[in-house]
Design a protein around this motif. Structure first.
Motif, mmCIF file in Angstrom:
data_model
loop_
_atom_site.group_PDB
_atom_site.id
_atom_site.type_symbol
_atom_site.label_atom_id
_atom_site.label_comp_id
_atom_site.label_asym_id
_atom_site.label_seq_id
_atom_site.Cartn_x
_atom_site.Cartn_y
_atom_site.Cartn_z
ATOM 1 N N SER A 186 0.811 -1.076 -0.113
ATOM 2 C CA SER A 186 -0.004 -0.061 0.019
ATOM 3 C C SER A 186 0.781 1.274 -0.144
ATOM 4 O O SER A 186 0.547 2.252 -0.548
ATOM 5 C CB SER A 186 -0.776 0.108 1.410
ATOM 6 O OG SER A 186 -1.905 -1.089 1.167
ATOM 7 N N ARG A 205 -5.749 8.408 -7.962
ATOM 8 C CA ARG A 205 -6.231 8.182 -6.455
ATOM 9 C C ARG A 205 -5.933 6.645 -6.272
ATOM 10 O O ARG A 205 -5.536 5.903 -6.972
ATOM 11 C CB ARG A 205 -7.856 8.233 -6.507
ATOM 12 C CG ARG A 205 -8.276 9.571 -6.782
ATOM 13 C CD ARG A 205 -7.876 10.579 -5.728
ATOM 14 N NE ARG A 205 -8.611 12.009 -5.937
ATOM 15 C CZ ARG A 205 -7.830 12.778 -6.716
ATOM 16 N NH1 ARG A 205 -6.716 12.445 -7.110
ATOM 17 N NH2 ARG A 205 -8.513 14.143 -7.078
ATOM 18 N N VAL A 208 -8.936 2.473 -1.249
ATOM 19 C CA VAL A 208 -8.632 2.284 0.285
ATOM 20 C C VAL A 208 -9.373 0.994 0.648
ATOM 21 O O VAL A 208 -10.557 0.648 0.297
ATOM 22 C CB VAL A 208 -9.555 3.533 0.882
ATOM 23 C CG1 VAL A 208 -9.296 3.351 2.467
ATOM 24 C CG2 VAL A 208 -8.632 4.831 0.428
ATOM 25 N N LYS A 209 -8.506 0.224 1.381
ATOM 26 C CA LYS A 209 -8.872 -1.106 1.559
ATOM 27 C C LYS A 209 -8.644 -1.439 3.179
ATOM 28 O O LYS A 209 -7.432 -1.126 3.787
ATOM 29 C CB LYS A 209 -8.135 -2.313 0.879
ATOM 30 C CG LYS A 209 -8.216 -1.915 -0.353
ATOM 31 C CD LYS A 209 -7.264 -3.046 -1.172
ATOM 32 C CE LYS A 209 -7.287 -2.794 -2.882
ATOM 33 N NZ LYS A 209 -6.310 -3.877 -3.380
ATOM 34 N N LYS A 211 -9.258 -0.703 7.412
ATOM 35 C CA LYS A 211 -9.368 0.513 8.269
ATOM 36 C C LYS A 211 -8.005 0.745 9.142
ATOM 37 O O LYS A 211 -8.145 1.164 10.343
ATOM 38 C CB LYS A 211 -10.557 0.312 9.147
ATOM 39 C CG LYS A 211 -11.913 0.492 8.639
ATOM 40 C CD LYS A 211 -12.851 0.326 9.414
ATOM 41 C CE LYS A 211 -14.505 0.118 8.939
ATOM 42 N NZ LYS A 211 -15.499 0.159 9.926
ATOM 43 N N SER A 215 -4.401 2.374 5.371
ATOM 44 C CA SER A 215 -5.625 2.763 4.838
ATOM 45 C C SER A 215 -5.864 4.486 4.805
ATOM 46 O O SER A 215 -6.367 4.884 4.133
ATOM 47 C CB SER A 215 -6.918 1.962 5.218
ATOM 48 O OG SER A 215 -6.494 0.314 4.898
ATOM 49 N N GLU A 216 -5.851 4.506 6.185
ATOM 50 C CA GLU A 216 -5.909 5.954 6.710
ATOM 51 C C GLU A 216 -4.876 6.962 5.896
ATOM 52 O O GLU A 216 -5.379 7.871 5.614
ATOM 53 C CB GLU A 216 -5.780 6.059 8.197
ATOM 54 C CG GLU A 216 -6.743 5.633 9.207
ATOM 55 C CD GLU A 216 -6.450 5.706 10.528
ATOM 56 O OE1 GLU A 216 -5.455 6.059 10.864
ATOM 57 O OE2 GLU A 216 -7.247 5.121 11.580
ATOM 58 N N ALA A 218 -3.692 6.114 2.946
ATOM 59 C CA ALA A 218 -4.223 6.367 1.445
ATOM 60 C C ALA A 218 -5.385 7.219 1.629
ATOM 61 O O ALA A 218 -5.619 8.068 0.562
ATOM 62 C CB ALA A 218 -4.799 4.978 1.226
ATOM 63 N N ALA A 219 -6.461 7.115 2.619
ATOM 64 C CA ALA A 219 -7.605 8.142 2.516
ATOM 65 C C ALA A 219 -7.064 9.658 2.641
ATOM 66 O O ALA A 219 -7.326 10.555 1.922
ATOM 67 C CB ALA A 219 -8.473 7.888 3.671
ATOM 68 N N ASP A 220 -6.003 9.742 3.472
ATOM 69 C CA ASP A 220 -5.557 11.109 3.614
ATOM 70 C C ASP A 220 -4.699 11.857 2.321
ATOM 71 O O ASP A 220 -4.911 12.757 1.790
ATOM 72 C CB ASP A 220 -4.602 11.312 4.948
ATOM 73 C CG ASP A 220 -5.172 11.295 6.211
ATOM 74 O OD1 ASP A 220 -6.451 11.327 6.355
ATOM 75 O OD2 ASP A 220 -4.602 10.724 6.938
ATOM 76 N N ASN A 222 -5.422 10.577 -0.909
ATOM 77 C CA ASN A 222 -6.619 11.023 -1.778
ATOM 78 C C ASN A 222 -7.099 12.482 -1.344
ATOM 79 O O ASN A 222 -7.389 12.933 -2.438
ATOM 80 C CB ASN A 222 -7.628 9.691 -1.670
ATOM 81 C CG ASN A 222 -7.252 8.671 -2.311
ATOM 82 O OD1 ASN A 222 -6.308 8.256 -3.110
ATOM 83 N ND2 ASN A 222 -7.989 7.555 -1.807
ATOM 84 N N GLN A 223 -7.445 12.520 -0.318
ATOM 85 C CA GLN A 223 -8.083 14.056 0.094
ATOM 86 C C GLN A 223 -6.900 14.848 -0.253
ATOM 87 O O GLN A 223 -7.439 16.073 -0.636
ATOM 88 C CB GLN A 223 -8.037 14.079 1.712
ATOM 89 C CG GLN A 223 -9.009 15.254 2.226
ATOM 90 C CD GLN A 223 -9.133 15.437 3.773
ATOM 91 O OE1 GLN A 223 -8.918 14.428 4.247
ATOM 92 N NE2 GLN A 223 -9.943 16.482 4.217
#
Length: 462
Positions: A186, A205, A208-209, A211, A215-216, A218-220, A222-223
């Motif tokens: 990741s 992008r 996100v896989k 929690k 994954s956090e 990756a989410a950050d 993407n944001q």
């Protein structure tokens, strides 16, 4: 060192330390149990040989003091090697191959038996010592129990354990590599996406896989990528608007100046009839007026960008009562009917800027060949909304997004005839921003235009 190698080494080190600690504890536990068993056996042997020595002393109390020559003969009576010392430490007898060092010979009253474990060069012994009193004889008995097999078993267990450790380490290497790859996969995706974004693919992008922390991350990411993409789009729009501004500004200057120079040269070089001279002068006047309008509006735009404005609370009715005096003569001159209906309300404005904004909007409506202009205002909760509506030619819906760009003209030929420079709505948009208001433009391109201006009323934004 790459993160993959760091995680891999951490796994190996943690596995090795854990395996070695567990092995050390297990081997020490097994060795401790074996030594305890040997101690019990040594104690039993000591008690048995103690009874044998007491039997000899019971039968012959003077055996060690008078029959010194026969002492060696009694060795066969004992089951383990022994040593006998007098109460003063005098040596009486020993058939041990190795005598103990530093064993206590002064524990006569506390009924404690002394134990000493001796290890040297792969050999090991347990020495047991105790005070004996029999038939007037006082002495110390020391027995020797061989525990070399226990020590050898311990060493064999250590060797065998190290072989198991190396085997497990070799087997676990592929598993550790797979786990490390799964953890860093990741993170590699984040790096790959970052490089693609750096290469210009701003829509990239990361899926996100789960929690977990990755994954956090990756989410950050993407944001962050969304924010970067939005910023890039905004910067591209600003750059495009600046390019268009420069190109349009150059065009707006070049076109009238070329004509003005041409007409002026013609007037200078040739003798022309009065009607032609008048026509050329009229054209020069019109283009000069348009350039003057252009320069004034550009100056307003630059001033608004660099100046801080102080907003004052004013009555909407009073503002438009004052504005109406200047708007009606302009409308009457162009045969446009002006209608106004304002509800009471108080908003914070810079009067001069507000007046400039309303006059530009009315001027745009007049240039759109309208016959009527309606200006209405009403309070709606915390918002005071002003609506300016006309029945002119309107604005095509596809043009609404660019109407506030500097130098943008919906109908270029009509605008130039009316001294338009395409800066009016840019000024209006800037004034709206300075007042913290919102502007909405509705038009279908056929049935006029409606412009809504929403201001916060007094006290609602405090």
């Amino acid at each position: 060192m790459k993160l993959f190698h760091k995680i891999f080494l951490c796994f190996v080190v943690i596995f090795s330390i854990t395996f070695q600690i567990v092995g050390y504890l297990l081997i020490n536990y097994a060795y401790g149990n074996a030594i305890e068993q040997e101690k019990e056996l040594a104690f039993q042997e000591f008690q048995y040989n103690k009874y044998i020595l007491q039997s000899i002393l019971y039968a012959e109390p003077d055996f060690f003091s008078e029959r010194e020559a026969e002492r060696a003969a009694i060795a066969k009576n004992f089951t383990v090697p022994i040593a006998v010392y007098g109460i003063d430490g005098e040596y009486f007898f020993s058939n041990m191959a190795l005598l103990p060092e530093g064993i206590a010979l002064d524990e006569r009253e506390d009924d404690r038996i002394s134990f000493q474990i001796y290890e040297k060069e792969g050999e090991g012994y347990i020495f047991v010592c105790d005070y004996i009193s029999q038939g007037g004889n006082e002495m110390y008995l020391i027995t020797q129990t061989d525990i070399s097999s226990v020590i050898k078993n311990q060493k064999d267990m250590i060797t065998y354990f190290q072989k198991i450790y190396l085997s497990f380490l070799c087997i676990s290497f592929p598993v550790i590599i797979l786990l490390t790859k799964a953890i860093t996969a990741s993170i590699k995706e984040v790096g790959t996406a970052a490089r693609r974004i750096a290469g210009g693919k701003y829509s990239e992008r990361i899926p996100v896989k789960g929690k977990d922390e990755v994954s956090e991350l990756a989410a950050d990411f993407n944001q962050m990528a969304e924010q970067v993409e939005e910023t890039i789009v905004k910067l591209s729009d600003v750059a495009r608007q600046k390019e268009n501004f420069a190109a349009n500004f150059a065009h707006e200057l070049k076109t009238p100046l070329t004509s003005v120079i041409g007409y002026a040269d013609m007037l200078y070089q040739k003798d022309m009839p009065r009607d032609q001279v008048k026509s050329a002068a009229e054209y020069i006047l019109n283009e000069g007026m348009r350039l003057e309008s252009l320069s004034l509006k550009l100056m307003d735009l630059f001033v608004m960008d660099k100046q801080d404005f102080s907003l004052e609370e004013m009555s909407v009715k009073e503002i438009f009562a004052s504005l109406k005096q200047g708007i009606e003569p302009v409308c009457q001159k162009r045969e446009v009917r002006f209608h106004m209906e304002m509800a009471d309300g108080r908003i914070k404005v810079d009067y001069d800027l507000f007046k400039t904004m309303i006059l530009n909007l009315v001027d745009n409506s007049i240039k759109a060949d309208c016959k009527d202009i309606w200006v209405t205002g009403k309070a709606n909760g915390s918002i005071y909304q002003i609506c300016l509506e006309d029945n002119g030619k309107g604005i095509p819906p596809e043009e609404l997004g660019r109407i506030t760009e500097a130098f943008y003209l919906v109908d270029k030929s009509r605008a130039r005839k009316q001294h338009g420079a395409g800066l009016g709505m840019a000024l209006v948009s800037k004034v709206v921003d300075i007042h913290g208001a919102r502007m909405k433009i509705d038009s279908d391109g056929k049935n006029g235009t409606r412009i809504y201006l929403s201001f916060m009323q007094k006290g609602e934004d405090e």
